[in-house]
Motif scaffolding. Sequence first.
Motif, PDB file in Angstrom:
ATOM      1  N   ASP A 164      -9.853 -11.679   7.743  1.00 25.37           N
ATOM      2  CA  ASP A 164      -9.607 -11.439   6.398  1.00 25.37           C
ATOM      3  C   ASP A 164      -8.589 -10.525   6.973  1.00 25.37           C
ATOM      4  O   ASP A 164      -8.893  -9.810   5.371  1.00 25.37           O
ATOM      5  CB  ASP A 164     -10.378 -11.342   5.521  1.00 25.37           C
ATOM      6  N   GLU A 172     -10.567  -6.428  -2.568  1.00 27.67           N
ATOM      7  CA  GLU A 172      -9.805  -5.711  -1.840  1.00 27.67           C
ATOM      8  C   GLU A 172     -10.514  -4.456  -1.021  1.00 27.67           C
ATOM      9  O   GLU A 172     -11.155  -3.800  -1.393  1.00 27.67           O
ATOM     10  CB  GLU A 172      -9.190  -3.973  -3.360  1.00 27.67           C
ATOM     11  N   ALA A 173      -9.692  -3.951  -0.349  1.00 23.76           N
ATOM     12  CA  ALA A 173     -10.055  -2.684   0.982  1.00 23.76           C
ATOM     13  C   ALA A 173      -9.702  -1.245   0.306  1.00 23.76           C
ATOM     14  O   ALA A 173      -8.727  -1.452  -0.231  1.00 23.76           O
ATOM     15  CB  ALA A 173      -8.838  -2.757   2.404  1.00 23.76           C
ATOM     16  N   LYS A 192     -14.945  -3.378   2.738  1.00 27.66           N
ATOM     17  CA  LYS A 192     -14.377  -4.050   1.022  1.00 27.66           C
ATOM     18  C   LYS A 192     -16.117  -4.344   0.898  1.00 27.66           C
ATOM     19  O   LYS A 192     -16.377  -4.738   1.588  1.00 27.66           O
ATOM     20  CB  LYS A 192     -13.531  -5.206   1.779  1.00 27.66           C
ATOM     21  N   TYR A 227       0.967  -1.110   0.219  1.00 30.17           N
ATOM     22  CA  TYR A 227      -0.500  -0.476   0.262  1.00 30.17           C
ATOM     23  C   TYR A 227       1.336   1.702   0.123  1.00 30.17           C
ATOM     24  O   TYR A 227       2.224   1.485   0.706  1.00 30.17           O
ATOM     25  CB  TYR A 227      -1.041  -0.136   0.883  1.00 30.17           C
ATOM     26  N   ARG A 278     -15.962  -9.638   1.914  1.00 32.91           N
ATOM     27  CA  ARG A 278     -15.085  -9.789   2.881  1.00 32.91           C
ATOM     28  C   ARG A 278     -13.319  -9.753   2.044  1.00 32.91           C
ATOM     29  O   ARG A 278     -12.695  -9.710   2.398  1.00 32.91           O
ATOM     30  CB  ARG A 278     -15.351 -11.344   3.814  1.00 32.91           C
ATOM     31  N   ARG A 279     -13.475 -11.114   1.083  1.00 36.42           N
ATOM     32  CA  ARG A 279     -12.210 -11.257   0.199  1.00 36.42           C
ATOM     33  C   ARG A 279     -11.601 -10.340  -0.772  1.00 36.42           C
ATOM     34  O   ARG A 279     -10.988 -10.738  -1.729  1.00 36.42           O
ATOM     35  CB  ARG A 279     -11.685 -12.951   0.334  1.00 36.42           C
TER      36      ARG A 279
END
Lengths: 113, 113
Positions: A99, B101-102, B95, A36, B98-99
Amino acid sequence: GNSVTQMEGPVTLSEEAFLTINCTYTATGYPSLFWYVQYPGEGLQLLLKATKADDKGSNKGFEATYRKETTSFHLEKGSVQVSDSAVYFCALSDRSETDKLIFGTGTRLQVFP
Amino acid sequence: GAGVSQSPSNKVTEKGKDVELRCDPISGHTALYWYRQSLGQGLEFLIYFQGNSAPDKSGLPSDRFSAERTGGSVSTLTIQRTQQEDSAVYLCASKRVRRGEAFFGQGTRLTVV
């Protein structure tokens, strides 16, 4: 537990120099790995990611390869620009039910003309 | 909205006062995370929401910290009886799944004097 270690900064380079920021991790299982970037005055942005061993993430001239044998995910760029000056964070996602991301402490990069 | 929005951007409070930090995630994002970035430290996970429930609160540092999420959208992080060590930047991320991209907000800088 899971953790990420990255080189301390600041890293100071002249424009067009080669950049390496080292990142190693400790994790159970097979985490996904991320870099990031936080530009001055802005929020964190995903720069690149890799989800399995030997994957190479790349974006904006930056690259990082997921090395399981050395548990590393070093960030590289062949020719940095002044606009690359920012703080770079290495992170892993633990792939648990949460996660969540586990971050390194960040490395400040300063590029001078 | 276009991105994750946090308010206020800056908050200065006196020791012992309560504070509320707000996060508006991207519309439709079901997963929401709070992180804390202290000076010289990486980002540390605080709490994770899936919808309105918080299945992982393991990062909250003390019982002075609490958070809620309503309508599967806005989240509020509350710190009671603030202490100087609570001074940090508090970041929110969401997101779509859950899995996924943040996406991070720009954070709230909290200073306890």
